[in-house]
Design a protein around this motif. Structure first.
Motif, short mmCIF file in Angstrom:
data_model
loop_
_atom_site.label_atom_id
_atom_site.label_comp_id
_atom_site.label_asym_id
_atom_site.label_seq_id
_atom_site.Cartn_x
_atom_site.Cartn_y
_atom_site.Cartn_z
N GLU A 54 87.95 71.56 59.79
CA GLU A 54 87.12 71.33 58.60
C GLU A 54 86.58 69.90 58.57
O GLU A 54 86.79 69.15 57.61
CB GLU A 54 87.93 71.60 57.31
CG GLU A 54 88.46 73.01 57.20
CD GLU A 54 87.39 74.04 56.84
OE1 GLU A 54 86.23 73.65 56.63
OE2 GLU A 54 87.73 75.22 56.79
N PRO A 55 85.85 69.47 59.60
CA PRO A 55 85.50 68.05 59.73
C PRO A 55 84.40 67.57 58.79
O PRO A 55 84.31 66.37 58.54
CB PRO A 55 85.04 67.93 61.18
CG PRO A 55 84.48 69.28 61.50
CD PRO A 55 85.35 70.25 60.76
N THR A 56 83.53 68.46 58.28
CA THR A 56 82.39 67.98 57.50
C THR A 56 82.54 68.23 56.01
O THR A 56 81.63 67.92 55.25
CB THR A 56 81.08 68.64 57.98
OG1 THR A 56 81.13 70.04 57.72
CG2 THR A 56 80.86 68.41 59.46
N ALA A 57 83.67 68.77 55.59
CA ALA A 57 83.89 69.01 54.16
C ALA A 57 83.83 67.68 53.41
O ALA A 57 84.51 66.71 53.76
CB ALA A 57 85.24 69.69 53.94
N GLY A 58 82.99 67.61 52.41
CA GLY A 58 82.89 66.40 51.59
C GLY A 58 81.92 65.36 52.11
O GLY A 58 81.73 64.32 51.46
N LEU A 59 81.29 65.59 53.26
CA LEU A 59 80.33 64.61 53.79
C LEU A 59 78.95 64.86 53.19
O LEU A 59 78.54 66.00 53.00
CB LEU A 59 80.24 64.71 55.31
CG LEU A 59 81.53 64.47 56.11
CD1 LEU A 59 81.19 64.37 57.59
CD2 LEU A 59 82.25 63.21 55.65
N ASP A 60 78.21 63.76 52.93
CA ASP A 60 76.84 63.93 52.46
C ASP A 60 75.96 64.34 53.64
O ASP A 60 76.38 64.24 54.80
CB ASP A 60 76.33 62.66 51.76
CG ASP A 60 76.19 61.46 52.69
OD1 ASP A 60 75.73 61.64 53.84
OD2 ASP A 60 76.54 60.34 52.27
N PRO A 61 74.73 64.81 53.40
CA PRO A 61 73.89 65.33 54.48
C PRO A 61 73.66 64.34 55.62
O PRO A 61 73.66 64.73 56.80
CB PRO A 61 72.57 65.67 53.77
CG PRO A 61 72.98 65.99 52.37
CD PRO A 61 74.12 65.06 52.07
N GLY A 62 73.46 63.06 55.30
CA GLY A 62 73.25 62.06 56.34
C GLY A 62 74.47 61.88 57.21
O GLY A 62 74.38 61.84 58.45
N GLU A 63 75.65 61.78 56.58
CA GLU A 63 76.89 61.63 57.33
C GLU A 63 77.17 62.87 58.18
O GLU A 63 77.63 62.78 59.31
CB GLU A 63 78.06 61.39 56.37
CG GLU A 63 78.05 60.01 55.71
CD GLU A 63 79.17 59.85 54.70
OE1 GLU A 63 79.55 60.86 54.06
OE2 GLU A 63 79.67 58.73 54.54
N SER A 76 91.13 52.76 55.29
CA SER A 76 91.23 53.29 53.93
C SER A 76 90.03 52.90 53.07
O SER A 76 89.76 53.53 52.05
CB SER A 76 92.52 52.82 53.26
OG SER A 76 92.56 51.40 53.19
N SER A 77 89.28 51.88 53.48
CA SER A 77 88.11 51.45 52.72
C SER A 77 86.83 52.14 53.21
O SER A 77 85.77 51.97 52.63
CB SER A 77 87.92 49.93 52.82
OG SER A 77 87.50 49.56 54.13
N TYR A 78 86.92 52.92 54.29
CA TYR A 78 85.76 53.59 54.86
C TYR A 78 85.24 54.71 53.95
O TYR A 78 86.00 55.31 53.19
CB TYR A 78 86.11 54.21 56.21
CG TYR A 78 86.15 53.26 57.39
CD1 TYR A 78 85.87 51.91 57.25
CD2 TYR A 78 86.46 53.74 58.66
CE1 TYR A 78 85.91 51.06 58.36
CE2 TYR A 78 86.50 52.90 59.76
CZ TYR A 78 86.23 51.56 59.59
OH TYR A 78 86.27 50.72 60.68
N SER A 79 83.96 55.01 54.09
CA SER A 79 83.39 56.19 53.45
C SER A 79 83.91 57.44 54.16
O SER A 79 84.52 57.35 55.24
CB SER A 79 81.86 56.17 53.54
OG SER A 79 81.45 56.35 54.90
N GLY A 80 83.65 58.61 53.58
CA GLY A 80 84.13 59.85 54.19
C GLY A 80 83.62 60.03 55.60
O GLY A 80 84.37 60.41 56.51
#
Length: 289
Positions: free
Chosen positions: A159-168, A132-136
């Protein structure tokens, strides 16, 4: 072990036809299921993941009847839903071990399997933190780790990449690409870039119907030389919509750039544009190609 889907249909109690005679042949590798929100993608994924029943049709994974032999499917399935819940205070390594128990991995093998998966998704250094403390991006990588438990032959990611920043997103692409070399990975998304980067085969779905199924390159070839673009004023949009088959528009420096479909040179200042997968998506969705 290919996945073969024939005439799959599902109508909900409110009358919504979520799937209408869906037929697909999905081989080993990354397979993109592309469509807007509400197109029927999640219904198809949930049906293949044995979470709901279809009204009609068949689906087979090798010699497994997906719709009837649900236990056999679950033994060979890895599933990463759009949102998955976690216990708020449990460490990642403990959570994955708990899920390994539920997956039926013997106690003598669990520690080795869990540790190997955490290393594979690059979460070993964060194994003692709660999920629960992990980033997206970290949460999605943990999601892939749990989906890989039990050596699945079919992996479904919704929908695995919704909300992820470009690096993630790039790290997630690399991980999925590696996984997709030996198993079927169905990537359900409305993000064209996901399919462009990862998938050698794809389908476009809308209103519960398959509008295209095949290689992205073949779909692009069908549009070659037929996509034209032009920068216009916002006030001109309605006029152009009436006179041309506009498949998409985007704002650049506050000014709309429209893409139209035309077999011949429309003149009037239009320039031929290199067709992209986004053009395939919008052309199919809008029914102009």
């Amino acid at each position: 072990m290919p996945l073969t889907i024939r005439n799959l249909s599902k109508t909900y109690s409110n009358g919504v036809k979520a799937l209408q005679d869906v037929s697909l042949d999905i081989p080993t590798g990354m397979y993109g299921l592309l469509g807007p929100n509400g197109a029927g993608k999640s219904t198809l994924m949930r049906t293949l993941a044995t979470l709901q029943d279809a009204d009609a049709g068949t689906a087979t994974l090798g010699d497994i009847d997906v719709l009837k032999d649900k236990d056999a499917v679950r033994r060979t399935l890895g599933y990463l839903p759009q949102e998955f819940g976690v216990y708020p205070r449990i460490k990642a390594v403990e959570m994955l071990d708990h899920l390994a128990v539920l997956k039926g991995i013997p106690s003598g093998q669990r520690k080795e399997v869990v540790n190997a998966l955490l290393q594979r998704v690059n979460l070993w250094d964060h194994r003692k933190k709660s999920v629960s403390s992990y980033s997206g991006g970290m949460r999605q990588r943990f999601g892939i780790a749990q989906a890989l438990l039990g050596d699945p032959k079919l992996i479904i990611v919704d929908e695995p990449t919704a909300g992820l920043d470009p690096g993630e997103r790039n790290r997630f692409y690399n991980l999925l690409s590696e996984i997709g070399e030996n198993v079927i990975v169905i990537l359900s998304t409305h993000i064209v870039e996901d399919v462009k980067e990862l998938c050698s085969n794809m389908a476009v779905i809308n209103d519960g119907r398959v509008l295209y199924a095949g290689a992205p390159e073949a779909a692009l070839l069908q549009l070659q030389g037929k996509i034209w673009e032009k920068a216009i004023q916002k006030s001109e949009m309605e006029d152009y919509q009436q006179r041309y088959q506009i498949i998409s528009s985007k704002l650049v420096a506050g000014k709309p750039i429209i893409h139209i479909f035309s077999e011949t040179d429309p003149a009037e200042g239009f320039k031929r544009a290199e067709a992209g997968l986004e053009d395939v998506f919008f052309a199919r969705i809008n029914g102009v190609a």
